[in-house]
Design an enzyme around this catalytic site. Structure first.
Site, PDB file in Angstrom:
ATOM      1  N   LYS A  51      87.751  65.983 -53.839  1.00  0.00           N
ATOM      2  CA  LYS A  51      88.280  65.659 -55.309  1.00  0.00           C
ATOM      3  C   LYS A  51      88.547  67.004 -56.000  1.00  0.00           C
ATOM      4  CE  LYS A  51      85.979  61.424 -56.177  1.00  0.00           C
ATOM      5  NZ  LYS A  51      85.735  60.854 -54.990  1.00  0.00           N
TER       6      LYS A  51
ATOM      7  N   GLU B 214      80.547  56.584 -46.997  1.00  0.00           N
ATOM      8  CA  GLU B 214      80.889  57.767 -47.854  1.00  0.00           C
ATOM      9  C   GLU B 214      79.955  57.944 -48.916  1.00  0.00           C
ATOM     10  OE1 GLU B 214      84.359  59.726 -50.689  1.00  0.00           O
ATOM     11  OE2 GLU B 214      84.732  57.907 -49.970  1.00  0.00           O
TER      12      GLU B 214
ATOM     13  N   LYS C 186      83.750  50.007 -52.863  1.00  0.00           N
ATOM     14  CA  LYS C 186      82.363  50.598 -53.459  1.00  0.00           C
ATOM     15  C   LYS C 186      81.331  49.607 -53.434  1.00  0.00           C
ATOM     16  CE  LYS C 186      84.830  53.755 -55.250  1.00  0.00           C
ATOM     17  NZ  LYS C 186      84.594  55.289 -55.116  1.00  0.00           N
TER      18      LYS C 186
ATOM     19  N   ASP D 161      80.813  63.521 -50.483  1.00  0.00           N
ATOM     20  CA  ASP D 161      81.910  63.381 -51.508  1.00  0.00           C
ATOM     21  C   ASP D 161      81.071  64.180 -52.730  1.00  0.00           C
ATOM     22  OD1 ASP D 161      83.457  63.237 -53.610  1.00  0.00           O
ATOM     23  OD2 ASP D 161      83.788  60.972 -53.441  1.00  0.00           O
TER      24      ASP D 161
ATOM     25  N   ASP E 138      81.991  53.040 -49.932  1.00  0.00           N
ATOM     26  CA  ASP E 138      81.459  54.229 -50.694  1.00  0.00           C
ATOM     27  C   ASP E 138      80.478  53.669 -51.579  1.00  0.00           C
ATOM     28  OD1 ASP E 138      81.331  56.509 -52.308  1.00  0.00           O
ATOM     29  OD2 ASP E 138      83.583  56.432 -53.088  1.00  0.00           O
TER      30      ASP E 138
END
Length: 373
Positions: free
Chosen positions: A271, A224, A165, A247, A198
């Site tokens: 997801k 991402e 992240k 995403d 991400d």
């Protein structure tokens, strides 16, 4: 076979790492799971879960998830859970959107379907590839060496893919700090490992380009969810030297069709609760496959039941396109069920037990919050 009763449970899921740090200064210490049980007139039951990532990640929050289930559940009484597309038609007519609420009910129908015919959900979704799937770690944003240590810890536990992240605010060091985080996380990279960088929509095209120019040469990464809007993503895509995976922006079938048709991405983060359950999730899988987009199967967060749904859907993605599955069960400290899972050095697979292969722990769930019958 008809749904005769729906039960809603609430379970608090503390984050296993203490405090989870996301782009834009967002932090999370615990998550609130909505767990659903459907009971059918022939004695078959099915379980599903939906756990929003707090209230600042997607347009979802725990109280809203429960409220949405309260709208949808009465409409499903009398429905055959095996007719999953028709169940989703009923939910379409009853409540627009609210994918988080729909997910728990949709997954519970798939679980009941599998239990009723003695087959794993993966078989019903098209069949497992029987190729072990790499697990993806979730490395929340922190100091570079701290993140490097967390990657190493997950590597030692058998993880072969890592979601790192980023998204530091300018006051936190901005793109330069993110570049340090990425370099540190990849410092000990081993052959065969896969790294997602991400941002969870936390970058602008300008900050993303600054970040990419600060990275050491030769780092093998995929970016991402860099930006929060399609316009920003299109702008960055034209100038981005690394692959882009969407995403948060890929919630609807039409979103993925747009990403594929306009060549806006190289892969998707699928997801389950973002899609609205396994029924739309398998469509997203098929759109990605037809367009040659890579797939990582995940969920926002969740306990054992969410992880079970991830495993069964992930097992049906062709190995050349699958980048891994998120082990959300290890992100939290509470286990809502014992799962039938096959674990090998190369990764994980769902077992052969019917449905999701989950044996739910009633002591963890407690009494239902609401019941419809």
């Amino acid at each position: 076979m008809r749904i005769g009763r729906v039960e809603l449970y609430g379970v608090e899921l503390p984050y296993a790492g203490g405090t989870y740090h996301l782009s834009g200064g967002r932090t999370y210490e615990s998550f609130d799971a909505a767990v659903v049980r459907i009971a059918c007139d022939d004695g078959t039951e099915g379980w599903g879960e939906s756990t929003p990532f707090g209230s600042t990640y997607l347009a979802a929050h725990p109280a809203g998830t429960r409220a949405g289930i309260a709208v949808l559940a009465p409409a499903l009484l009398g429905q055959d859970p095996r007719r999953v597309e028709r169940v989703n038609d009923v939910m379409d007519r009853t409540l627009v959107g609210h994918h988080d609420a729909r997910t728990a009910l949709d997954v519970a129908c798939w679980d009941a379907f599998g239990r009723s015919v003695g087959l794993p959900v993966a078989t019903l979704l098209g069949g497992s590839t029987d190729v072990p799937m790499p697990r993806i770690s979730s490395i929340h944003a922190g100091e570079p060496e701290e993140m490097r240590a967390r990657v190493a810890d997950h590597r030692a536990r058998g993880y072969r893919a890592h979601s790192v992240k980023i998204g530091a605010l300018d006051a936190e060091g901005g793109p330069a700090h993110d570049a340090e985080r990425i370099a540190a996380s990849l410092a000990d990279r081993e052959r065969g490992e896969y790294f997602l960088v991400d941002a969870n929509g936390g970058l602008t095209p300008e900050s993303a380009l600054r970040l990419l120019r600060l990275l050491p040469p030769g780092l093998d990464v995929v970016l991402e969810a860099p930006c929060a809007s399609w316009r920003e993503t299109v702008s960055l895509r034209r100038r981005c030297p690394v692959p882009i995976v969407v995403d948060e922006l890929g919630q609807l079938d039409s979103d993925l069709a747009l990403a594929a048709g306009e060549d806006l991405a190289d892969g998707i983060g699928l997801k389950v609760s973002k899609a609205g359950g396994l029924t739309p999730g398998r469509r997203h899988r098929d759109i990605a496959r037809s367009a040659g987009l890579t797939v990582s199967v995940q969920d926002t967060v969740g306990s054992s039941l969410a992880y079970a749904a991830i495993l069964h859907l992930g097992a049906t993605v062709p190995p050349r396109l699958l980048r891994g599955v998120l082990d959300c069960e290890e992100m939290v400290t509470v286990r809502t069920a014992t799962l039938d899972v096959r674990v090998a050095d190369a990764g994980v697979l769902p077992g052969d037990a019917p449905g999701l292969g989950a044996t739910v722990d009633p002591e963890v769930l407690g009494d239902p919050l609401q019941v419809w019958e």
